[in-house]
Design an enzyme around this catalytic site. Structure first.
Site, PDB file in Angstrom:
ATOM      1  N   MET A 123      -3.744   7.724   3.827  1.00  0.00           N
ATOM      2  CA  MET A 123      -4.234   6.781   4.829  1.00  0.00           C
ATOM      3  C   MET A 123      -5.250   5.883   4.156  1.00  0.00           C
ATOM      4  O   MET A 123      -6.134   6.362   3.479  1.00  0.00           O
ATOM      5  CB  MET A 123      -4.875   7.539   5.975  1.00  0.00           C
ATOM      6  N   CYS A 124      -5.088   4.616   4.322  1.00  0.00           N
ATOM      7  CA  CYS A 124      -5.730   3.787   3.328  1.00  0.00           C
ATOM      8  C   CYS A 124      -5.858   2.341   3.747  1.00  0.00           C
ATOM      9  O   CYS A 124      -5.367   1.920   4.773  1.00  0.00           O
ATOM     10  CB  CYS A 124      -4.882   3.798   2.070  1.00  0.00           C
TER      11      CYS A 124
END
Lengths: 302, 242, 454
Positions: free
Chosen positions: A1-2
């Site tokens: 997740m980024c």
């Protein structure tokens, strides 16, 4: 997740500003991934040069002085290779006027146990653990020129917070891939690729995506075809940005939960996880701004 | 916060007639929202340099007018209850999510999940809206000038969704009692969503919505979609639709 | 399970004694419950939906024991020397954290799944002992808010009945990603329970099946959750604590991500945790046991340096004060009870034996919470049935039960020499079985061995 920020500069007059533009984008996506970060820059003077292969190695400490590394490479490579090694921030760059594979072999013998995080004639890849903007500063991103740039800030989901697990994953010459989301069947695809002889560096799901694309490209797919095929094989949620020596591609999974926004002008194409990363770009007020459609592959070539 | 010249320079002007200016280049979002939460009805705000910041003008519960000049990030005007928020730009994910009443007007495009779960009020998007527009809507009215993305009005329970452009795949999947009006093409309808006849009451309802959104489209050019109500009670014959 | 749709002439099973006398052997694979499941599936074509949590036997708190003090450690004097039980929840970012007198809280259960009287009774019982109760899918009722001193407002994928006025009234907000009975699943409330009032609160037509989403409509993943938490904080002016509730499946990663996304409190619900209505296949086959989940969640908190700063609430199969103490020794700051609280109110009471039998069930077995015909008047919207539960008397029973849980936990903590429940630690525990030892990461009793420990 980024968080993702990517930039392709169509107007060569903007090349000197690549680093400052990418840096301004990156600082807006830090919240999305405060654990670690990675950068890929293309055709950056001082890091790569035409006609020379460059390998990016993780870390700056390899238990050997730069001069010793260089002389070892000189001994292993043909006399006209003119090998060189230097440290940029937390990354070691090794270059030589030889085919990349030959350089990889020489580096593996010179620095066994080192991790190659980038390879090719045009790209330098830099990764580290810590605050993304400190990583960018440490590597001097702000001052870098170049034709393309890709940055990624990571909130690790199921693999360790390590520099090696940071994106981009660069597993073939001048190819880089970053990912926001999580693949749900990467273990199976990894097994299939391993059976075909592909070797992995990490347990990260994104590396599977990168290795898969590299494998497809090697089999003759265009970048677009490789990403269409990826959509048939890898399940789960993803927004991906893939760069090559002269192209950039963006694709989201068909459900398209993870965000992406693109700004396009005559001078550049910029992609980011959120608009706020694009807000400070020059000429943004007149850019064509849109969100990529689910399941559709977008490519831009220089 | 800088106070602009009040529209009425009369010394009897009350605070309720002032327009406040908040420049988000040097003021945090927290300060803006706190001012809006402490606001009295009738006050106005102009917000500059939003720069795609998140949670702008959320939780407004007073009859105020807020104009945002630029692009907003996620959840702009989230859980809106009173007054009007105008965004002269694009809005990010979850525009006016769970709006209860009042009005939110975006002059540009909206990202995905616009007006998600909204219970009431009116959300107007002059440009396009992304995927999942009006997902789980519960009474809100949404008017989109352009196109909407896939899975819009998924599990939509109540309210009206008006689309003056085209709709993406799986429109109205698992829809309950919400009504959808689309002027352009529909890429595909989701499970249990069907086209329904346009009766006079629908034409007048649509005319009212278009007028409220300040649009001149002709209601007769639209088609209406809603629930076939086949999924209202579990049946083994529908098992592939679950 | 629902067997009412089977033909009524189905003969009752022979008494166990009789089958043994005949030398009949029951299959371990195809036992009577399994056979009934297959017959029910074949007759109806629909999977079984039921309430309650996992019924299969899994390693649990029963497989752990405390090491009381003797010579090497000194116990506290029971009844005299102080052993505190209070807990503060949500001080990481919120200006108004909750201060509870007991670490036993009431888990989220909706009005809709439960009757208004049951919700009121939960609020009364919890308030009497100074703990919190929690709303559920379907919003906040005035009865519940009125009777609850500390009320946690759940923020769910469906957002039924969600509104900012109630959000601001809440003492804490719990963002629900999942529950232990069904990590990754949505919900299904069958038409019988969608009465006019329930339908009105959820904006649904009366009497239809309510399908609930499994994913939030406007965010996915921790990076977007961080932004969502930011919005909720902005709306509540950073006063209200924000919990993130996960169903236990990968609690190490999920806890770490909840912390990174900005949660004040993480709630981890193990697979024994109850539900109002979910597919049985989900309840029995998805998720991990509570004792396996706690050490993973605690490890994540410790590695991030926030153990006891971001509080951990554990639920799923808490029944006794010993369970409370064991959960806290493993690292929880508080626990939540759901099924046990309903039992305390009067769920599955033997006095309704005849009525349970008429429904094809029995006291102690009744789990058809989705049907709305609960003889005890708890999991129903039927006015006649729900009037059987007196909210004042029910609240008193729950308060009694909560007091017993607290006193039992204190008894154990004193015996271990602790002046506060929070000072219990994993080193106070040993395991009876290899499975529990490996999962809870405490040594097998009488040894220093923890299977899998490095």
């Amino acid at each position: 997740m980024c968080g993702i920020a990517a930039l392709q500069l169509r107007n060569p007059l903007l090349h000197p500003q690549m680093g400052s533009m990418l840096s301004s984008m990156m600082c807006q996506i830090v919240d999305r991934g405060p654990d670690s970060a990675g950068l890929a820059v293309y055709n950056t003077p001082g890091l790569v040069s035409e006609g020379t292969s460059t390998l990016s190695l993780l870390g700056k400490e390899h238990g050997k002085a730069l001069a010793d590394i260089q002389s070892s490479l000189d001994a292993l490579l043909p006399p006209d290779a003119a090998a060189s090694a230097r440290i940029v921030g937390d990354t070691t760059l090794v270059s030589g006027a030889v085919a990349t594979d030959l350089l990889v072999k020489a580096v593996s013998e010179t620095l066994p146990g080192s991790t190659i995080i980038g390879r090719g004639e045009h790209v330098a890849v830099m990764k580290s653990v810590g605050h993304p903007m400190e990583i960018a500063a440490e590597h001097g991103l702000e001052a870098m020129a170049g034709s393309q740039g890709l940055s990624h800030t990571r909130m690790a989901t199921e693999s360790a917070v390590t520099a090696g697990g940071s994106h981009p994953f660069s597993v073939a010459d001048d190819l880089c891939l970053v990912h926001n989301g999580s693949f749900s069947n990467h273990a199976t695809v990894r097994r299939d690729l391993k059976r075909e002889g592909v070797v992995f560096d990490s347990d990260n799901d994104t590396e599977v995506g990168a290795r898969y694309v590299a494998s497809r490209l090697q089999q003759g797919d265009t970048l677009e075809e490789a990403l269409v095929n990826l959509g048939k094989v890898l399940d789960g949620f993803y927004t991906l940005v893939v760069t090559t020596a002269d192209s950039m591609a963006v694709v989201r999974d068909p459900i398209a939960c993870k965000p992406a926004i693109i700004a396009e002008t005559d001078d550049y194409v910029a992609m980011a996880s959120e608009y706020r990363a694009l807000a400070a770009l020059p000429g943004i007020e007149n850019a064509r701004i849109f969100e990529p459609e689910p399941g559709k592959v977008y490519t831009w070539s220089l | 916060m800088v106070t602009l010249t009040a529209p009425d320079t009369n010394s009897h002007a009350t605070a309720a007639q002032e327009t406040f200016l908040v420049d988000l280049a040097d003021s945090p979002v927290r300060a803006l929202n706190q001012e809006l939460h402490d606001a009295a009805g009738g006050q106005s705000w102009t917000v500059t340099n939003p720069g795609g910041k998140h949670s702008l003008a959320v939780g407004i519960n007073a009859d105020v007018n807020v104009t945002v000049n630029g692009h907003a990030g996620y959840y702009a005007a989230g859980m809106h209850q009173k007054g009007e928020v105008i965004i002269n730009g694009n809005a990010g994910v979850g525009l006016a999510e769970n709006i209860m009443s009042g009005k939110v007007h975006v002059k540009g495009d909206a990202s995905q999940s616009a007006a998600a779960t909204g219970h009431g009020g009116l959300v107007v998007i002059d440009g396009n809206a992304g995927a999942r527009c009006g997902i789980s809507m519960k009474g809100v009215d949404i008017v989109v000038g352009g196109n909407i993305g896939h899975m819009s009005a998924f599990m939509a329970q109540a309210g009206r969704l008006v689309v003056c452009g085209d709709a993406g795949e799986a429109l109205g999947d698992s829809i309950y009692e919400a009504r959808i009006y689309v002027k352009g093409t529909v890429a595909s309808l989701g499970a249990d969503c069907i086209e329904k006849p346009m009766a006079t009451e629908h034409l007048s309802e649509l005319a009212g919505l278009l007028a409220a959104a300040g649009r001149a489209d002709n209601p007769a050019d639209f088609k209406r979609y809603g629930s076939a109500r086949n999924l209202y009670h579990f049946s083994v014959h529908n098992s592939t639709s679950y | 399970m629902t067997i009412t749709s089977l033909p009524q002439e189905t003969p009752a099973a022979l008494p166990a004694q009789h089958t043994e006398e005949l030398g009949l052997r029951e299959s371990a694979t195809f036992d009577r419950a399994t056979i009934a499941d297959i017959q029910r599936a074949a007759a109806t074509g629909v999977y079984d939906i039921r309430g309650w949590g996992a019924k299969r036997k899994v390693p649990h708190f029963d497989d752990l024991l405390f090491l009381g003090a003797s010579m090497s450690r000194y116990p506290l004097e029971g009844y005299r020397e102080k052993c505190d039980t209070d807990v503060i929840l949500g001080g990481r970012h919120a200006s108004r954290p909750l201060h509870l007198q007991t670490p036993v809280t009431i888990a989220g259960m909706s009005f809709g799944a439960l009757s208004a009287n049951a919700k009121e009774a939960l609020g009364r019982g919890a308030s009497e002992v100074g703990t919190s109760t929690t709303t559920g899918d379907g919003g906040m009722t005035p009865e519940e808010r009125g009777q609850s001193k500390h009320l946690v407002y759940q923020y769910l994928p469906s957002r039924y009945g969600m509104n900012p006025d109630d959000l601001r009234k809440a003492d804490a907000i719990e963002i629900v990603l999942g529950q232990g009975a069904k990590p990754g699943g949505g919900g299904m409330l069958l038409g019988q329970k969608i009465t006019e009032r329930v339908a009105g609160m959820r904006t649904l037509p009366v009497g239809i099946d309510q399908r609930s989403a499994s994913r939030h409509p406007d965010w996915t993943g921790p990076d977007d959750l961080e932004i969502k938490i930011g919005e909720l904080r902005e709306i509540t002016d950073w006063k209200t604590p924000i919990y993130v509730k996960i169903g236990a499946s990968r609690p190490y990663y999920d806890t770490a991500l909840a912390v990174k996304a900005g949660a004040d409190v993480v709630v981890v619900d193990g697979m024994q945790g109850g539900t109002a209505a979910t597919q049985q296949v989900f309840i029995e086959n998805v998720g991990i046991p509570t004792v396996a989940a706690i050490p993973q969640a605690v490890q994540a908190l410790q590695e991030l340096g926030v153990h006891r700063k971001v509080q951990l609430i554990v639920s799923g199969g808490i029944r006794t004060g010993a369970d409370v103490a064991k959960a806290m020794a493993l690292g929880a700051d508080a626990v939540a009870i759901g099924t046990a609280a309903l039992i305390a109110l009067g769920d599955n009471d033997p006095r309704y034996a005849a009525e349970y039998a008429a429904l094809g069930s029995a006291a102690g077995f009744y789990d058809d919470f989705q049907d709305g015909r609960d003889p005890a008047g708890i999991t129903t919207q039927d006015p006649e049935l729900s009037s059987r539960l007196d909210p004042v008397a029910g609240g008193r029973r729950l308060a009694n039960y909560l007091r017993v849980l607290t006193m039992e936990a204190q008894t154990i903590a004193r015996a271990c020499g602790k002046s506060h429940l929070h000072n219990l630690e994993p080193e106070d525990l040993v395991a009876l079985t290899i499975e529990a030892s490996a999962m809870a990461r405490v040594p097998l009793a009488g040894t220093n061995w923890i299977p899998g420990a490095k």
